[in-house]
Design a protein around this motif. Structure first.
Motif, PDB file in Angstrom:
ATOM      1  N   GLN A 162      10.512   4.125  -9.730  1.00  0.00           N
ATOM      2  CA  GLN A 162      10.123   4.238  -8.327  1.00  0.00           C
ATOM      3  C   GLN A 162      10.247   5.679  -7.816  1.00  0.00           C
ATOM      4  OE1 GLN A 162      12.708   1.040  -6.796  1.00  0.00           O
ATOM      5  NE2 GLN A 162      10.837   0.176  -5.928  1.00  0.00           N
ATOM      6  N   GLU A 163      11.298   6.368  -8.197  1.00  0.00           N
ATOM      7  CA  GLU A 163      11.483   7.754  -7.769  1.00  0.00           C
ATOM      8  C   GLU A 163      10.476   8.685  -8.427  1.00  0.00           C
ATOM      9  OE1 GLU A 163      15.528   8.849  -8.581  1.00  0.00           O
ATOM     10  OE2 GLU A 163      16.306   7.181  -7.393  1.00  0.00           O
ATOM     11  N   THR A 164      10.287   8.526  -9.728  1.00  0.00           N
ATOM     12  CA  THR A 164       9.412   9.415 -10.490  1.00  0.00           C
ATOM     13  C   THR A 164       7.951   9.204 -10.127  1.00  0.00           C
ATOM     14  OG1 THR A 164      11.009   9.367 -12.306  1.00  0.00           O
ATOM     15  CG2 THR A 164       8.798  10.174 -12.814  1.00  0.00           C
ATOM     16  N   LEU A 165       7.587   7.959  -9.864  1.00  0.00           N
ATOM     17  CA  LEU A 165       6.197   7.622  -9.568  1.00  0.00           C
ATOM     18  C   LEU A 165       6.041   7.233  -8.099  1.00  0.00           C
ATOM     19  CD1 LEU A 165       5.492   5.479 -12.773  1.00  0.00           C
ATOM     20  CD2 LEU A 165       5.121   7.926 -12.450  1.00  0.00           C
ATOM     21  N   ALA A 166       6.637   8.000  -7.226  1.00  0.00           N
ATOM     22  CA  ALA A 166       6.680   7.668  -5.800  1.00  0.00           C
ATOM     23  C   ALA A 166       5.300   7.516  -5.172  1.00  0.00           C
ATOM     24  CB  ALA A 166       7.483   8.730  -5.047  1.00  0.00           C
ATOM     25  N   ASN A 167       4.299   8.197  -5.666  1.00  0.00           N
ATOM     26  CA  ASN A 167       2.949   8.130  -5.092  1.00  0.00           C
ATOM     27  C   ASN A 167       2.052   7.124  -5.803  1.00  0.00           C
ATOM     28  OD1 ASN A 167       3.552  10.121  -3.185  1.00  0.00           O
ATOM     29  ND2 ASN A 167       3.169  11.719  -4.694  1.00  0.00           N
ATOM     30  N   TRP A 168       2.589   6.353  -6.704  1.00  0.00           N
ATOM     31  CA  TRP A 168       1.838   5.359  -7.464  1.00  0.00           C
ATOM     32  C   TRP A 168       1.996   3.981  -6.812  1.00  0.00           C
ATOM     33  CZ3 TRP A 168       0.562   5.864 -13.116  1.00  0.00           C
ATOM     34  CH2 TRP A 168       0.556   7.195 -13.535  1.00  0.00           C
ATOM     35  N   HIS A 169       1.121   3.057  -7.208  1.00  0.00           N
ATOM     36  CA  HIS A 169       1.268   1.645  -6.858  1.00  0.00           C
ATOM     37  C   HIS A 169       2.070   1.012  -7.994  1.00  0.00           C
ATOM     38  CE1 HIS A 169      -1.771   2.043  -3.709  1.00  0.00           C
ATOM     39  NE2 HIS A 169      -2.418   2.803  -4.573  1.00  0.00           N
ATOM     40  N   THR A 225       0.083   2.178 -11.334  1.00  0.00           N
ATOM     41  CA  THR A 225      -1.279   2.700 -11.380  1.00  0.00           C
ATOM     42  C   THR A 225      -1.516   3.716 -10.263  1.00  0.00           C
ATOM     43  OG1 THR A 225      -3.633   2.145 -11.325  1.00  0.00           O
ATOM     44  CG2 THR A 225      -2.165   0.720 -10.081  1.00  0.00           C
ATOM     45  N   ARG A 226      -2.363   4.681 -10.586  1.00  0.00           N
ATOM     46  CA  ARG A 226      -2.802   5.669  -9.599  1.00  0.00           C
ATOM     47  C   ARG A 226      -4.255   5.424  -9.208  1.00  0.00           C
ATOM     48  NH1 ARG A 226      -2.979  11.217 -11.028  1.00  0.00           N
ATOM     49  NH2 ARG A 226      -3.799  10.544 -13.014  1.00  0.00           N
ATOM     50  N   LEU A 227      -4.869   4.391  -9.750  1.00  0.00           N
ATOM     51  CA  LEU A 227      -6.273   4.105  -9.454  1.00  0.00           C
ATOM     52  C   LEU A 227      -6.442   3.771  -7.981  1.00  0.00           C
ATOM     53  CD1 LEU A 227      -7.099   1.872 -12.537  1.00  0.00           C
ATOM     54  CD2 LEU A 227      -7.754   4.253 -12.191  1.00  0.00           C
ATOM     55  N   PRO A 228      -7.556   4.207  -7.378  1.00  0.00           N
ATOM     56  CA  PRO A 228      -7.775   3.909  -5.957  1.00  0.00           C
ATOM     57  C   PRO A 228      -7.897   2.407  -5.712  1.00  0.00           C
ATOM     58  CG  PRO A 228      -9.682   5.024  -6.922  1.00  0.00           C
ATOM     59  CD  PRO A 228      -8.636   4.974  -7.974  1.00  0.00           C
ATOM     60  N   LEU A 265       2.284  -9.763 -16.743  1.00  0.00           N
ATOM     61  CA  LEU A 265       2.016  -9.240 -15.414  1.00  0.00           C
ATOM     62  C   LEU A 265       0.594  -8.700 -15.431  1.00  0.00           C
ATOM     63  CD1 LEU A 265       3.428  -8.434 -12.655  1.00  0.00           C
ATOM     64  CD2 LEU A 265       3.778  -6.197 -13.716  1.00  0.00           C
ATOM     65  N   THR A 266      -0.264  -9.219 -14.555  1.00  0.00           N
ATOM     66  CA  THR A 266      -1.655  -8.781 -14.514  1.00  0.00           C
ATOM     67  C   THR A 266      -1.915  -8.057 -13.205  1.00  0.00           C
ATOM     68  OG1 THR A 266      -2.323 -10.684 -15.854  1.00  0.00           O
ATOM     69  CG2 THR A 266      -4.065  -9.520 -14.660  1.00  0.00           C
ATOM     70  N   VAL A 267      -2.372  -6.817 -13.322  1.00  0.00           N
ATOM     71  CA  VAL A 267      -2.741  -6.018 -12.164  1.00  0.00           C
ATOM     72  C   VAL A 267      -4.254  -5.857 -12.190  1.00  0.00           C
ATOM     73  CG1 VAL A 267      -2.571  -3.771 -11.031  1.00  0.00           C
ATOM     74  CG2 VAL A 267      -0.539  -4.810 -12.078  1.00  0.00           C
ATOM     75  N   ARG A 268      -4.914  -6.397 -11.170  1.00  0.00           N
ATOM     76  CA  ARG A 268      -6.365  -6.270 -11.034  1.00  0.00           C
ATOM     77  C   ARG A 268      -6.629  -5.136 -10.058  1.00  0.00           C
ATOM     78  NH1 ARG A 268      -4.462 -11.085 -11.242  1.00  0.00           N
ATOM     79  NH2 ARG A 268      -5.186 -12.554 -12.815  1.00  0.00           N
ATOM     80  N   ARG A 269      -7.300  -4.115 -10.552  1.00  0.00           N
ATOM     81  CA  ARG A 269      -7.540  -2.908  -9.745  1.00  0.00           C
ATOM     82  C   ARG A 269      -8.970  -2.484  -9.974  1.00  0.00           C
ATOM     83  NH1 ARG A 269      -4.280  -1.112  -5.772  1.00  0.00           N
ATOM     84  NH2 ARG A 269      -4.395   1.120  -5.521  1.00  0.00           N
ATOM     85  N   GLY A 270      -9.814  -2.669  -8.957  1.00  0.00           N
ATOM     86  CA  GLY A 270     -11.231  -2.335  -9.110  1.00  0.00           C
ATOM     87  C   GLY A 270     -11.850  -3.138 -10.246  1.00  0.00           C
ATOM     88  N   PRO A 271     -12.556  -2.478 -11.158  1.00  0.00           N
ATOM     89  CA  PRO A 271     -13.218  -3.204 -12.247  1.00  0.00           C
ATOM     90  C   PRO A 271     -12.296  -3.516 -13.420  1.00  0.00           C
ATOM     91  CG  PRO A 271     -13.734  -0.885 -12.416  1.00  0.00           C
ATOM     92  CD  PRO A 271     -12.899  -1.061 -11.151  1.00  0.00           C
TER      93      PRO A 271
END
Length: 136
Positions: free
Chosen positions: A25-32, A49-52, A74-80
């Motif tokens: 969380q600290e290292t990837l503070a700007n990520w989802h 992920t950093r994907l929009p 764990l499934t993360v659906r992000r865009g396509p």
């Protein structure tokens, strides 16, 4: 830190414990950052992920119902994309091999329910290539 120099868009972690999660969380503070809310073991999966963001994005988790070690995906659906992060059953006993086989079958069919996305399946499959998986 070395991996971040490559500017990845997605990172998948297995066997994360609470202390590691805080560092993520600290290292990837700007990520989802995504993880399962409830947990059956002391460790869990994390996908970052950093994907929009896009309409229809979501994160779901699935506990393998017969896992003895709280294994899940764990499934993360992000865009396509659909990123499936997994930690499959380990062990050499017949019951563990059978559970792992059932888990792998489940994973192999996940894309059938979401044909609009490209699926990436990654993680700890606990398959021991080059040696027997049968019990001694």
């Amino acid at each position: 830190e070395r991996v971040l120099l490559l500017a990845p868009a997605v990172l998948l972690f297995q066997e994360v414990v609470d202390d590691m999660y805080e560092v993520i969380q600290e290292t990837l503070a700007n990520w989802h950052i995504h993880r399962r809310h409830g947990r059956e073991a002391d460790y869990f999966l994390v996908t970052a992920t950093r994907l929009p963001a896009a309409v229809g994005d979501k994160c779901t988790s699935f506990v393998f119902p017969h896992s003895t070690g709280g294994r899940h995906l764990l499934t993360v659906r992000r865009g396509p994309w659909a990123f499936v992060n997994v930690h499959a059953e380990s062990g050499r006993r017949a019951c563990e091999r059978d559970e792992r086989a059932a888990q792998l079958l489940h994973m192999s069919r996940l894309h059938e329910h979401d044909l609009s996305r490209a699926h990436v399946l990654a993680g700890a499959f606990n398959a021991a290539w080059g040696r027997s998986l049968s019990a001694p």
